[in-house]
Write a protein that holds these residues in place. Structure first.
Motif, PDB file in Angstrom:
ATOM      1  N   VAL A   2       0.845  -1.187   0.000  1.00 51.28           N
ATOM      2  CA  VAL A   2       0.000   0.000   0.000  1.00 51.28           C
ATOM      3  C   VAL A   2       0.880   1.235   0.000  1.00 51.28           C
ATOM      4  O   VAL A   2       2.025   1.206   0.478  1.00 51.28           O
ATOM      5  CB  VAL A   2      -0.943  -0.022   1.233  1.00 51.28           C
ATOM      6  CG1 VAL A   2      -0.153  -0.016   2.539  1.00 51.28           C
ATOM      7  CG2 VAL A   2      -1.935   1.127   1.194  1.00 51.28           C
ATOM      8  N   SER A   3       0.353   2.327  -0.516  1.00 52.80           N
ATOM      9  CA  SER A   3       1.073   3.596  -0.513  1.00 52.80           C
ATOM     10  C   SER A   3       0.858   4.292   0.838  1.00 52.80           C
ATOM     11  O   SER A   3       0.614   3.631   1.844  1.00 52.80           O
ATOM     12  CB  SER A   3       0.603   4.463  -1.687  1.00 52.80           C
ATOM     13  OG  SER A   3       1.430   5.585  -1.848  1.00 52.80           O
ATOM     14  N   PHE A   4       0.916   5.605   0.871  1.00 56.61           N
ATOM     15  CA  PHE A   4       0.856   6.328   2.137  1.00 56.61           C
ATOM     16  C   PHE A   4      -0.510   6.185   2.813  1.00 56.61           C
ATOM     17  O   PHE A   4      -1.551   6.384   2.188  1.00 56.61           O
ATOM     18  CB  PHE A   4       1.163   7.809   1.914  1.00 56.61           C
ATOM     19  CG  PHE A   4       2.587   8.067   1.512  1.00 56.61           C
ATOM     20  CD1 PHE A   4       3.610   8.059   2.445  1.00 56.61           C
ATOM     21  CD2 PHE A   4       2.908   8.322   0.180  1.00 56.61           C
ATOM     22  CE1 PHE A   4       4.919   8.302   2.080  1.00 56.61           C
ATOM     23  CE2 PHE A   4       4.215   8.565  -0.199  1.00 56.61           C
ATOM     24  CZ  PHE A   4       5.231   8.552   0.758  1.00 56.61           C
ATOM     25  N   ILE A   5      -0.478   5.863   4.102  1.00 57.55           N
ATOM     26  CA  ILE A   5      -1.687   5.675   4.900  1.00 57.55           C
ATOM     27  C   ILE A   5      -1.833   6.864   5.850  1.00 57.55           C
ATOM     28  O   ILE A   5      -0.837   7.404   6.348  1.00 57.55           O
ATOM     29  CB  ILE A   5      -1.613   4.354   5.694  1.00 57.55           C
ATOM     30  CG1 ILE A   5      -1.337   3.179   4.744  1.00 57.55           C
ATOM     31  CG2 ILE A   5      -2.904   4.110   6.469  1.00 57.55           C
ATOM     32  CD1 ILE A   5      -1.021   1.880   5.465  1.00 57.55           C
ATOM     33  N   ASP A   6      -3.047   7.250   6.135  1.00 60.97           N
ATOM     34  CA  ASP A   6      -3.319   8.398   6.998  1.00 60.97           C
ATOM     35  C   ASP A   6      -3.158   8.010   8.467  1.00 60.97           C
ATOM     36  O   ASP A   6      -4.121   7.694   9.164  1.00 60.97           O
ATOM     37  CB  ASP A   6      -4.735   8.920   6.729  1.00 60.97           C
ATOM     38  CG  ASP A   6      -4.983  10.264   7.410  1.00 60.97           C
ATOM     39  OD1 ASP A   6      -4.021  10.869   7.921  1.00 60.97           O
ATOM     40  OD2 ASP A   6      -6.143  10.706   7.412  1.00 60.97           O
ATOM     41  N   LEU A  16      -2.757  -5.525  -3.338  1.00 66.04           N
ATOM     42  CA  LEU A  16      -2.271  -4.190  -3.682  1.00 66.04           C
ATOM     43  C   LEU A  16      -3.448  -3.245  -3.500  1.00 66.04           C
ATOM     44  O   LEU A  16      -4.425  -3.314  -4.246  1.00 66.04           O
ATOM     45  CB  LEU A  16      -1.762  -4.152  -5.124  1.00 66.04           C
ATOM     46  CG  LEU A  16      -0.797  -5.285  -5.526  1.00 66.04           C
ATOM     47  CD1 LEU A  16      -0.429  -5.161  -6.998  1.00 66.04           C
ATOM     48  CD2 LEU A  16       0.449  -5.270  -4.664  1.00 66.04           C
ATOM     49  N   VAL A  17      -3.365  -2.361  -2.519  1.00 68.96           N
ATOM     50  CA  VAL A  17      -4.552  -1.639  -2.072  1.00 68.96           C
ATOM     51  C   VAL A  17      -4.969  -0.504  -2.996  1.00 68.96           C
ATOM     52  O   VAL A  17      -6.157  -0.327  -3.277  1.00 68.96           O
ATOM     53  CB  VAL A  17      -4.336  -1.096  -0.639  1.00 68.96           C
ATOM     54  CG1 VAL A  17      -5.553  -0.284  -0.184  1.00 68.96           C
ATOM     55  CG2 VAL A  17      -4.077  -2.241   0.334  1.00 68.96           C
ATOM     56  N   ASP A  18      -4.010   0.273  -3.500  1.00 66.43           N
ATOM     57  CA  ASP A  18      -4.348   1.520  -4.190  1.00 66.43           C
ATOM     58  C   ASP A  18      -3.874   1.511  -5.636  1.00 66.43           C
ATOM     59  O   ASP A  18      -3.086   0.652  -6.045  1.00 66.43           O
ATOM     60  CB  ASP A  18      -3.734   2.704  -3.443  1.00 66.43           C
ATOM     61  CG  ASP A  18      -2.233   2.540  -3.283  1.00 66.43           C
ATOM     62  OD1 ASP A  18      -1.482   3.230  -3.989  1.00 66.43           O
ATOM     63  OD2 ASP A  18      -1.811   1.712  -2.456  1.00 66.43           O
ATOM     64  N   ASP A  19      -4.317   2.499  -6.395  1.00 62.47           N
ATOM     65  CA  ASP A  19      -4.018   2.567  -7.829  1.00 62.47           C
ATOM     66  C   ASP A  19      -2.522   2.687  -8.105  1.00 62.47           C
ATOM     67  O   ASP A  19      -1.987   2.028  -8.999  1.00 62.47           O
ATOM     68  CB  ASP A  19      -4.755   3.744  -8.473  1.00 62.47           C
ATOM     69  CG  ASP A  19      -6.255   3.522  -8.560  1.00 62.47           C
ATOM     70  OD1 ASP A  19      -6.674   2.346  -8.453  1.00 62.47           O
ATOM     71  OD2 ASP A  19      -7.001   4.498  -8.724  1.00 62.47           O
TER      72      ASP A  19
END
Length: 237
Positions: A174-178, A211-214
């Motif tokens: 995953v990319s950046f998580i909040d 893979l969570v995000d685009d």
């Protein structure tokens, strides 16, 4: 496996993505959730049991596994990141050692301690929280990226090693998580609850990787091309 009625152990679960995993597991009907934390704070969340564990200390990890011997789903979430001013600077070495202790060796310690627990309980599953940084090493996160690349390699070996004991291993990219880890970064961020939901759906659907995000999907798809995205990324953070 199903999340409903599972007994879930999550490392790094005092806040951020780890806490989201714990809360989402309860929402989906987990029978019990262990929140692995370095320093228990005494908070009582219905259905969540805080367990003291330092993933960089093998004795601490073994003690947690002995205490939580009914675990059927392990989430290796604990991780740290440090910004690197200069990949050629002296801080790169010590920073890398610190990060690897948690992100790489910590994942190994916890997996080694809990894999036999899962086997005794019929198999189960392990989720290793990885990153798009596995394949895209931003200079300011060079040490973090190296640790996640190493953890990815270990994840792939672990998957094969525990297959015969009926344990599934899922790599979560995953990319950046909040979360608190990214609060100083002015970038697009993903809701941690969405990440936990995607990971649990992957386990229930029998996936080896999520893979969570685009951006993470595009990055992975580019790996086998002549010009993978990490050569010339759209922007370097």
């Amino acid at each position: 496996m199903k999340i409903q009625d599972a007994v879930v152990f999550v490392t790094g679960a005092n806040r951020g993505l780890g806490l989201a995993f714990a809360q989402e597991a309860l929402k989906q009907g987990a029978r019990k959730v262990y929140a692995g934390v370095r320093n228990p704070d005494g908070r009582e969340i219905p259905g969540i049991v805080q367990i003291k564990v330092d993933v960089t200390n093998s004795a601490s990890v073994k003690a947690a596994a002995e205490q939580c011997e009914d675990t059927t789903l392990l989430v290796n979430n604990a991780g740290i990141a440090r910004l690197t001013d200069d990949v050629l600077g002296p801080e790169m070495i010590e920073g890398s050692r610190e990060i690897f202790e948690t992100n790489y060796y910590g994942t190994i310690y916890v997996s080694q301690a809990f894999a036999p627990v899962l086997a005794r309980n019929g198999g189960g599953a392990i989720i290793n929280v990885l990153s798009d940084a596995t394949w895209f090493a931003r200079p300011v996160l060079a040490a973090y990226s190296a640790s996640k690349s190493a953890a990815w390699s270990f994840t792939n070996a672990l998957r094969l090693a525990v297959r015969d004991q009926n344990t599934r291993v899922l790599g979560l990219h995953v990319s950046f998580i909040d979360t608190d880890m990214t609060k100083a970064l002015d970038i697009k961020k993903i809701n941690p609850r969405d990440v936990a939901q995607a990971a649990f759906a992957g386990i229930e659907n029998g996936h080896d990787e999520v893979l969570v995000d685009d951006f993470t999907n595009k990055l992975k798809q580019s790996l086998s091309t002549q010009e993978p995205l990490y050569f010339n990324p759209p922007e370097v953070a």
